[in-house]
Write a protein that holds these residues in place. Structure first.
Motif, PDB file in Angstrom:
ATOM      1  N   VAL A  13       5.028   6.224  -3.453  1.00  0.00           N
ATOM      2  CA  VAL A  13       3.686   6.391  -3.709  1.00  0.00           C
ATOM      3  C   VAL A  13       2.758   5.755  -3.009  1.00  0.00           C
ATOM      4  O   VAL A  13       1.628   6.051  -2.407  1.00  0.00           O
ATOM      5  CB  VAL A  13       3.511   6.305  -5.302  1.00  0.00           C
ATOM      6  CG1 VAL A  13       1.983   6.456  -5.708  1.00  0.00           C
ATOM      7  CG2 VAL A  13       4.385   7.330  -6.161  1.00  0.00           C
ATOM      8  N   LEU A  14       3.030   4.302  -2.943  1.00  0.00           N
ATOM      9  CA  LEU A  14       1.990   3.289  -2.386  1.00  0.00           C
ATOM     10  C   LEU A  14       2.457   2.954  -0.845  1.00  0.00           C
ATOM     11  O   LEU A  14       1.565   2.533  -0.139  1.00  0.00           O
ATOM     12  CB  LEU A  14       1.954   1.950  -3.336  1.00  0.00           C
ATOM     13  CG  LEU A  14       1.587   2.326  -4.527  1.00  0.00           C
ATOM     14  CD1 LEU A  14       1.806   1.018  -5.130  1.00  0.00           C
ATOM     15  CD2 LEU A  14       0.189   2.651  -4.586  1.00  0.00           C
ATOM     16  N   GLY A  15       3.428   3.285  -0.201  1.00  0.00           N
ATOM     17  CA  GLY A  15       3.904   3.244   0.851  1.00  0.00           C
ATOM     18  C   GLY A  15       4.704   2.010   1.081  1.00  0.00           C
ATOM     19  O   GLY A  15       4.714   1.059   0.173  1.00  0.00           O
ATOM     20  N   ARG A  16       5.261   1.868   2.192  1.00  0.00           N
ATOM     21  CA  ARG A  16       6.165   0.678   2.488  1.00  0.00           C
ATOM     22  C   ARG A  16       5.638  -0.407   3.129  1.00  0.00           C
ATOM     23  O   ARG A  16       5.957  -1.433   3.276  1.00  0.00           O
ATOM     24  CB  ARG A  16       7.419   1.237   3.544  1.00  0.00           C
ATOM     25  CG  ARG A  16       8.149   2.216   2.929  1.00  0.00           C
ATOM     26  CD  ARG A  16       9.131   2.643   3.948  1.00  0.00           C
ATOM     27  NE  ARG A  16      10.389   1.690   4.028  1.00  0.00           N
ATOM     28  CZ  ARG A  16      11.453   1.859   3.346  1.00  0.00           C
ATOM     29  NH1 ARG A  16      11.844   2.911   2.695  1.00  0.00           N
ATOM     30  NH2 ARG A  16      12.121   0.781   3.356  1.00  0.00           N
ATOM     31  N   ASP A  17       4.154  -0.433   3.423  1.00  0.00           N
ATOM     32  CA  ASP A  17       3.322  -1.324   3.971  1.00  0.00           C
ATOM     33  C   ASP A  17       3.070  -2.191   2.941  1.00  0.00           C
ATOM     34  O   ASP A  17       2.007  -2.021   2.295  1.00  0.00           O
ATOM     35  CB  ASP A  17       2.263  -0.857   4.710  1.00  0.00           C
ATOM     36  CG  ASP A  17       1.359  -2.121   5.825  1.00  0.00           C
ATOM     37  OD1 ASP A  17       1.920  -3.168   5.948  1.00  0.00           O
ATOM     38  OD2 ASP A  17       0.337  -1.666   5.911  1.00  0.00           O
ATOM     39  N   ARG A  18       3.764  -3.185   2.646  1.00  0.00           N
ATOM     40  CA  ARG A  18       3.464  -4.027   1.345  1.00  0.00           C
ATOM     41  C   ARG A  18       3.779  -5.563   1.787  1.00  0.00           C
ATOM     42  O   ARG A  18       4.502  -6.005   2.712  1.00  0.00           O
ATOM     43  CB  ARG A  18       4.153  -3.608   0.201  1.00  0.00           C
ATOM     44  CG  ARG A  18       5.407  -3.270   0.437  1.00  0.00           C
ATOM     45  CD  ARG A  18       6.480  -4.039  -0.286  1.00  0.00           C
ATOM     46  NE  ARG A  18       8.095  -3.645  -0.003  1.00  0.00           N
ATOM     47  CZ  ARG A  18       8.650  -4.005   0.880  1.00  0.00           C
ATOM     48  NH1 ARG A  18       8.329  -4.912   1.290  1.00  0.00           N
ATOM     49  NH2 ARG A  18      10.050  -3.506   0.792  1.00  0.00           N
ATOM     50  N   ILE A  19       3.517  -6.607   1.013  1.00  0.00           N
ATOM     51  CA  ILE A  19       3.954  -8.023   1.061  1.00  0.00           C
ATOM     52  C   ILE A  19       4.407  -8.417  -0.212  1.00  0.00           C
ATOM     53  O   ILE A  19       4.046  -7.903  -1.299  1.00  0.00           O
ATOM     54  CB  ILE A  19       2.581  -8.908   1.539  1.00  0.00           C
ATOM     55  CG1 ILE A  19       1.569  -8.896   0.442  1.00  0.00           C
ATOM     56  CG2 ILE A  19       1.981  -8.432   2.998  1.00  0.00           C
ATOM     57  CD1 ILE A  19       0.607 -10.095   0.769  1.00  0.00           C
ATOM     58  N   LEU A  20       5.431  -9.449   0.068  1.00  0.00           N
ATOM     59  CA  LEU A  20       5.806 -10.292  -1.313  1.00  0.00           C
ATOM     60  C   LEU A  20       4.696 -11.102  -1.780  1.00  0.00           C
ATOM     61  O   LEU A  20       4.423 -12.058  -0.965  1.00  0.00           O
ATOM     62  CB  LEU A  20       7.087 -10.923  -0.764  1.00  0.00           C
ATOM     63  CG  LEU A  20       7.738 -11.808  -2.135  1.00  0.00           C
ATOM     64  CD1 LEU A  20       8.376 -10.628  -3.237  1.00  0.00           C
ATOM     65  CD2 LEU A  20       9.029 -12.390  -1.499  1.00  0.00           C
ATOM     66  N   ASN A  21       4.449 -10.802  -2.894  1.00  0.00           N
ATOM     67  CA  ASN A  21       3.297 -11.808  -3.425  1.00  0.00           C
ATOM     68  C   ASN A  21       3.803 -12.740  -4.310  1.00  0.00           C
ATOM     69  O   ASN A  21       2.886 -13.804  -4.271  1.00  0.00           O
ATOM     70  CB  ASN A  21       2.533 -10.807  -4.375  1.00  0.00           C
ATOM     71  CG  ASN A  21       1.024 -11.324  -4.286  1.00  0.00           C
ATOM     72  OD1 ASN A  21       0.366 -11.633  -3.260  1.00  0.00           O
ATOM     73  ND2 ASN A  21       0.296 -10.862  -5.442  1.00  0.00           N
TER      74      ASN A  21
END
Length: 158
Positions: A13-21
C-alpha cells in the motif's frame, strides 16, 4: 492500511521506500513520506498506525491542526495524558478507547504557552503496550482541573 496487516501488505500500500523510525524489543516502527505516515509492528503485524498529514481526518472531521477543545467536543470520553520526551518539553495527549479494544491517540503540540494546543499526530493502535503517561506515577506531569472544557488544559507534577 489497517491494524493487523503484515509488513508486506503495508509495503504494497505505502511502498518499500521507508525508514526504521524506532526499535524497542519486539516493536519496530517504520516511517513513510518523511514521517507523514508511521506503522508500528509487533511479530510482523501492524499494531499502531500514525499520521501527521493534515488531510487525514476522523469521521467527525478531527485531525492534524484541530484544537484541543474541538477534539474534546467531537470525541468525548477519553483520558488526558502528558508525555515528556525531553527536558522542559512535553506533549499533551488524549486517548480514546473503542469497542473491540482499539484506541485512538491524539498527540498535541503544546509548545506555545499562549496558543491553544493543536493536534500534531493521530495514532490508531491496539493496546499492545501500556502508555505510562495515562497512569502517572509520582513525579510525572498530569492533567488537572476541568481539562475537558478548557481551551488549554492545566497540568501539574504529581
Amino acid at each position: 492500511v489497517n491494524l493487523g496487516m503484515s509488513k508486506a501488505q503495508v509495503e504494497r500500500v505505502l511502498g518499500r521506500d521507508r525508514i526504521l523510525n524506532a526499535s524497542e524489543g519486539a516493536y519496530r516502527e517504520f516511517a513513510w513520506d518523511f514521517g507523514g505516515f508511521t506503522v508500528g509492528f509487533v511479530r510482523g503485524r501492524a499494531v499502531e498506525i500514525g499520521t501527521s498529514q493534515r488531510g487525514q481526518r476522523t469521521s467527525k472531521r478531527v485531525g492534524v491542526g484541530t484544537t484541543w477543545l474541538n477534539v474534546m467536543r467531537a470525541h468525548p470520553g477519553g483520558r488526558c495524558g502528558v508525555d515528556s520526551p525531553g527536558f522542559n518539553h512535553f506533549w499533551l495527549e488524549y486517548l480514546l478507547g473503542h469497542r473491540g479494544g482499539t484506541q485512538t491517540l491524539w498527540v498535541f503540540d503544546a509548545t506555545d504557552p499562549y496558543a491553544a494546543p493543536t493536534v500534531r499526530e493521530v495514532l490508531v493502535r491496539t493496546p499492545f503496550r501500556p502508555l505510562p503517561e495515562f497512569n502517572p506515577t509520582p513525579g510525572m506531569v498530569r492533567c488537572v482541573g476541568d481539562w475537558r472544557h478548557e481551551p488549554r488544559p492545566a497540568t501539574r507534577t504529581n
